[in-house]
Design a protein around this motif. Sequence first.
Motif, PDB file in Angstrom:
ATOM      1  N   PHE A  42     -10.855 104.244 110.359  1.00  0.00           N
ATOM      2  CA  PHE A  42     -11.571 103.379 109.744  1.00  0.00           C
ATOM      3  C   PHE A  42     -11.199 103.028 108.084  1.00  0.00           C
ATOM      4  CE2 PHE A  42     -15.225 102.248 106.794  1.00  0.00           C
ATOM      5  CZ  PHE A  42     -15.963 101.071 107.498  1.00  0.00           C
ATOM      6  N   ASP A  43     -11.098 101.681 107.955  1.00  0.00           N
ATOM      7  CA  ASP A  43     -10.539 101.171 106.762  1.00  0.00           C
ATOM      8  C   ASP A  43     -11.732 100.699 106.007  1.00  0.00           C
ATOM      9  OD1 ASP A  43      -9.320  99.832 104.475  1.00  0.00           O
ATOM     10  OD2 ASP A  43      -7.791  99.578 105.617  1.00  0.00           O
ATOM     11  N   TYR A  44     -12.218 101.381 104.952  1.00  0.00           N
ATOM     12  CA  TYR A  44     -13.384 100.675 104.418  1.00  0.00           C
ATOM     13  C   TYR A  44     -13.318  99.508 103.618  1.00  0.00           C
ATOM     14  CZ  TYR A  44     -12.173 101.659  99.368  1.00  0.00           C
ATOM     15  OH  TYR A  44     -11.534 101.289  98.174  1.00  0.00           O
ATOM     16  N   GLU A  45     -11.761  99.053 103.440  1.00  0.00           N
ATOM     17  CA  GLU A  45     -11.573  97.767 102.725  1.00  0.00           C
ATOM     18  C   GLU A  45     -11.713  96.524 103.689  1.00  0.00           C
ATOM     19  OE1 GLU A  45      -9.394  98.535  98.715  1.00  0.00           O
ATOM     20  OE2 GLU A  45      -8.074  99.239 100.505  1.00  0.00           O
ATOM     21  N   THR A  46     -11.422  96.885 104.981  1.00  0.00           N
ATOM     22  CA  THR A  46     -11.058  95.745 105.895  1.00  0.00           C
ATOM     23  C   THR A  46     -11.931  95.921 107.159  1.00  0.00           C
ATOM     24  OG1 THR A  46      -9.421  97.193 107.037  1.00  0.00           O
ATOM     25  CG2 THR A  46      -8.638  95.572 105.124  1.00  0.00           C
ATOM     26  N   GLY A  50     -22.522 109.468 107.311  1.00  0.00           N
ATOM     27  CA  GLY A  50     -21.591 108.328 107.257  1.00  0.00           C
ATOM     28  C   GLY A  50     -20.554 108.405 106.193  1.00  0.00           C
ATOM     29  N   HIS A  51     -20.798 109.013 105.137  1.00  0.00           N
ATOM     30  CA  HIS A  51     -19.960 109.314 104.232  1.00  0.00           C
ATOM     31  C   HIS A  51     -18.760 110.250 104.817  1.00  0.00           C
ATOM     32  CE1 HIS A  51     -21.147 107.175 100.829  1.00  0.00           C
ATOM     33  NE2 HIS A  51     -22.128 107.641 100.504  1.00  0.00           N
ATOM     34  N   ILE A  52     -19.205 111.265 105.376  1.00  0.00           N
ATOM     35  CA  ILE A  52     -18.317 112.300 105.872  1.00  0.00           C
ATOM     36  C   ILE A  52     -17.330 111.615 106.950  1.00  0.00           C
ATOM     37  CG2 ILE A  52     -18.353 114.340 107.627  1.00  0.00           C
ATOM     38  CD1 ILE A  52     -21.019 115.135 105.805  1.00  0.00           C
ATOM     39  N   VAL A  53     -17.772 110.598 108.030  1.00  0.00           N
ATOM     40  CA  VAL A  53     -17.161 110.086 108.997  1.00  0.00           C
ATOM     41  C   VAL A  53     -16.263 109.091 108.660  1.00  0.00           C
ATOM     42  CG1 VAL A  53     -17.339 108.980 111.302  1.00  0.00           C
ATOM     43  CG2 VAL A  53     -18.780 110.824 110.470  1.00  0.00           C
ATOM     44  N   LEU A  54     -16.690 108.292 107.633  1.00  0.00           N
ATOM     45  CA  LEU A  54     -16.142 107.097 107.213  1.00  0.00           C
ATOM     46  C   LEU A  54     -15.323 107.144 106.139  1.00  0.00           C
ATOM     47  CD1 LEU A  54     -19.190 104.430 107.499  1.00  0.00           C
ATOM     48  CD2 LEU A  54     -17.465 104.932 109.419  1.00  0.00           C
ATOM     49  N   HIS A  55     -15.644 107.797 105.300  1.00  0.00           N
ATOM     50  CA  HIS A  55     -14.830 107.819 103.934  1.00  0.00           C
ATOM     51  C   HIS A  55     -14.357 109.083 103.553  1.00  0.00           C
ATOM     52  CE1 HIS A  55     -18.453 104.820 103.229  1.00  0.00           C
ATOM     53  NE2 HIS A  55     -17.384 104.170 103.532  1.00  0.00           N
ATOM     54  N   ALA A  56     -13.908 109.970 104.491  1.00  0.00           N
ATOM     55  CA  ALA A  56     -13.461 111.495 104.231  1.00  0.00           C
ATOM     56  C   ALA A  56     -11.877 111.354 103.580  1.00  0.00           C
ATOM     57  CB  ALA A  56     -13.129 111.926 105.485  1.00  0.00           C
ATOM     58  N   SER A  57     -11.305 110.152 103.582  1.00  0.00           N
ATOM     59  CA  SER A  57     -10.064 109.889 102.802  1.00  0.00           C
ATOM     60  C   SER A  57     -10.012 109.142 101.409  1.00  0.00           C
ATOM     61  CB  SER A  57      -8.921 109.471 103.759  1.00  0.00           C
ATOM     62  OG  SER A  57      -9.508 108.001 104.273  1.00  0.00           O
ATOM     63  N   ILE A  58     -11.134 108.828 101.144  1.00  0.00           N
ATOM     64  CA  ILE A  58     -11.040 108.147  99.977  1.00  0.00           C
ATOM     65  C   ILE A  58     -11.955 108.887  98.952  1.00  0.00           C
ATOM     66  CG2 ILE A  58     -10.962 106.093 101.178  1.00  0.00           C
ATOM     67  CD1 ILE A  58     -13.950 105.268 100.248  1.00  0.00           C
ATOM     68  N   GLU A  59     -11.766 108.419  97.462  1.00  0.00           N
ATOM     69  CA  GLU A  59     -12.511 108.808  96.384  1.00  0.00           C
ATOM     70  C   GLU A  59     -13.282 107.861  95.835  1.00  0.00           C
ATOM     71  OE1 GLU A  59     -11.782 110.253  91.906  1.00  0.00           O
ATOM     72  OE2 GLU A  59     -10.229 110.252  93.115  1.00  0.00           O
ATOM     73  N   VAL A  60     -14.579 108.133  95.923  1.00  0.00           N
ATOM     74  CA  VAL A  60     -15.788 107.150  95.435  1.00  0.00           C
ATOM     75  C   VAL A  60     -15.682 106.961  93.745  1.00  0.00           C
ATOM     76  CG1 VAL A  60     -18.156 106.665  95.498  1.00  0.00           C
ATOM     77  CG2 VAL A  60     -17.167 107.810  97.423  1.00  0.00           C
ATOM     78  N   LYS A  95     -20.010  99.252  97.892  1.00  0.00           N
ATOM     79  CA  LYS A  95     -19.428  99.063  99.232  1.00  0.00           C
ATOM     80  C   LYS A  95     -19.602 100.432 100.133  1.00  0.00           C
ATOM     81  CE  LYS A  95     -15.742  96.576 101.504  1.00  0.00           C
ATOM     82  NZ  LYS A  95     -14.481  95.752 101.312  1.00  0.00           N
ATOM     83  N   VAL A  96     -19.183 101.231  99.583  1.00  0.00           N
ATOM     84  CA  VAL A  96     -19.157 102.455 100.503  1.00  0.00           C
ATOM     85  C   VAL A  96     -20.656 102.926 100.798  1.00  0.00           C
ATOM     86  CG1 VAL A  96     -16.740 103.243  99.833  1.00  0.00           C
ATOM     87  CG2 VAL A  96     -18.718 104.181  98.532  1.00  0.00           C
ATOM     88  N   GLU A  97     -21.463 102.513  99.810  1.00  0.00           N
ATOM     89  CA  GLU A  97     -22.874 102.991  99.826  1.00  0.00           C
ATOM     90  C   GLU A  97     -23.362 102.122 100.800  1.00  0.00           C
ATOM     91  OE1 GLU A  97     -25.113 105.504  98.337  1.00  0.00           O
ATOM     92  OE2 GLU A  97     -23.285 105.817  98.350  1.00  0.00           O
ATOM     93  N   ARG A  98     -23.074 100.762 100.933  1.00  0.00           N
ATOM     94  CA  ARG A  98     -23.784  99.830 101.651  1.00  0.00           C
ATOM     95  C   ARG A  98     -23.034 100.466 103.170  1.00  0.00           C
ATOM     96  NH1 ARG A  98     -22.633  96.174 104.998  1.00  0.00           N
ATOM     97  NH2 ARG A  98     -20.136  96.088 104.491  1.00  0.00           N
ATOM     98  N   GLN A  99     -21.905 100.725 103.363  1.00  0.00           N
ATOM     99  CA  GLN A  99     -21.224 100.933 104.612  1.00  0.00           C
ATOM    100  C   GLN A  99     -21.885 102.408 105.295  1.00  0.00           C
ATOM    101  OE1 GLN A  99     -17.139 101.423 103.664  1.00  0.00           O
ATOM    102  NE2 GLN A  99     -16.894  99.407 104.219  1.00  0.00           N
ATOM    103  N   ALA A 100     -22.419 103.467 104.185  1.00  0.00           N
ATOM    104  CA  ALA A 100     -23.023 104.676 104.495  1.00  0.00           C
ATOM    105  C   ALA A 100     -24.502 104.423 105.070  1.00  0.00           C
ATOM    106  CB  ALA A 100     -23.006 105.664 103.612  1.00  0.00           C
ATOM    107  N   ASN A 101     -25.091 103.226 104.499  1.00  0.00           N
ATOM    108  CA  ASN A 101     -26.259 102.819 104.875  1.00  0.00           C
ATOM    109  C   ASN A 101     -26.558 102.221 106.221  1.00  0.00           C
ATOM    110  OD1 ASN A 101     -27.957 103.694 102.715  1.00  0.00           O
ATOM    111  ND2 ASN A 101     -27.790 101.840 101.411  1.00  0.00           N
ATOM    112  N   ASP A 132     -18.999  95.505 109.858  1.00  0.00           N
ATOM    113  CA  ASP A 132     -20.090  96.435 110.373  1.00  0.00           C
ATOM    114  C   ASP A 132     -20.007  96.795 111.958  1.00  0.00           C
ATOM    115  OD1 ASP A 132     -21.087  96.125 107.611  1.00  0.00           O
ATOM    116  OD2 ASP A 132     -22.409  94.161 108.152  1.00  0.00           O
ATOM    117  N   ASP A 133     -19.632  95.622 112.686  1.00  0.00           N
ATOM    118  CA  ASP A 133     -19.404  96.158 114.130  1.00  0.00           C
ATOM    119  C   ASP A 133     -18.636  97.349 114.217  1.00  0.00           C
ATOM    120  OD1 ASP A 133     -19.978  94.962 116.810  1.00  0.00           O
ATOM    121  OD2 ASP A 133     -17.743  95.273 116.825  1.00  0.00           O
ATOM    122  N   LYS A 134     -17.514  97.459 113.449  1.00  0.00           N
ATOM    123  CA  LYS A 134     -16.865  98.879 113.690  1.00  0.00           C
ATOM    124  C   LYS A 134     -17.644 100.088 113.151  1.00  0.00           C
ATOM    125  CE  LYS A 134     -13.123 101.414 114.050  1.00  0.00           C
ATOM    126  NZ  LYS A 134     -11.707 101.223 113.513  1.00  0.00           N
TER     127      LYS A 134
END
Length: 371
Positions: free
Chosen positions: A127-131, A213-223, A230-236, A134-136
């Motif tokens: 998962f690339d949080y930048e690109t 959501g953060h654990i699965v989607l954003h494990a490799s990034i620093e908030v 952006k990452v908060e909206r994705q986790a929601n 929502d379907d992903k």
Amino acid sequence: MIGEQHKLIPERIREAREATGLTDDQFADAIGVSRGAIGHYETGLSAPRGEIFARIIEVTGQPPSFFTTPRNRSVSRFRMPNWRSLKRMQRPERLRIARRLEWAFDITSYLERFIELPPVRLPEIDFDYETDDDDKIESVAEAVRKLWGLAQEPITDLVAVLEFNGCILIEEDVKCDDMDAVSRWQGGRPYILYSKEVQSTSRTLFNLAHELGHIVLHASIEVTSKNLEKVERQANRFAGALLLPRAQFASEVASTSIDYFLAMKQRWRVAVAAMVYRCKDLEILNPVQVQYIWKQMNIRRIRKKEPLDNAFPLPSPTVLATGMRMLMEHGVQPKAQIVGALALNTFDIESLSGLEREELQTQVVQLRLLK
């Protein structure tokens, strides 16, 4: 004088200070030294004298062994915590709670020397949080549900589901209005610390799904403050997709009546507000219908506090507490040895593990006078 085998570890002084939520200046005032002296103690340029060390113990509430016991923590295996309130939350509060997450890791590592804890079971995703869109995110949530055998039904006990699949959960009074929950990867395992003070179990349910959501989607990034929104909206979005799977949930939305949504809440255990946002995200309802529901909620004064918010209590985490009790009940490790090995205040061990207060205290022999 402290012997060489019990030499003070400077980093442990910093850790104890940060765990109390005190700044350098506040800590200096509390123990009666200058701010410069604190810097010297925490970097190893000098060691506190006996009476100063006694004050450090008193202020931090940690036993002397805390300051002489090294910790086996590989920094490279610790991700930054996912602070949801990064802009509001003060740095001392973030440091305090981050230290508690580290102590939870210490407790877990100790238990793993004797007990086989549930393995981590999460889908492998790219998962690339930048690109990625929502379907992903919807697909990732569906992959989690499939792996965990949740089908399309409501998740009635997310705490147990998370623990069964290898997450370490800590429920505590966090004493911070700006934090409901925080998550972090530590030593190859996800940890979620969440507030016992939240008054709505529906909200807590969503908080746990959000942190997953953060654990699965954003494990490799620093908030950071730049990507936080952006990452908060994705986790929601992930939380909504996990708790209200799109196909099944969409098929059940048959009315814009508040009473109908409350009936849905009884089934899904998710707040009406969260369901409305989900309907908006999936375009089940149009903007006019969404506004109508918000208006009805305002008229009934349930926008902030809804009916049924606590109708379905969430059980507390059990893995760490059960592990601790297994060690004691089977004679693997007596209470005193557990406390000694962890070198932490017993209250902190009990709170982080989910044990009862004073459960780690040595039993006192009760004597009675003969009649």
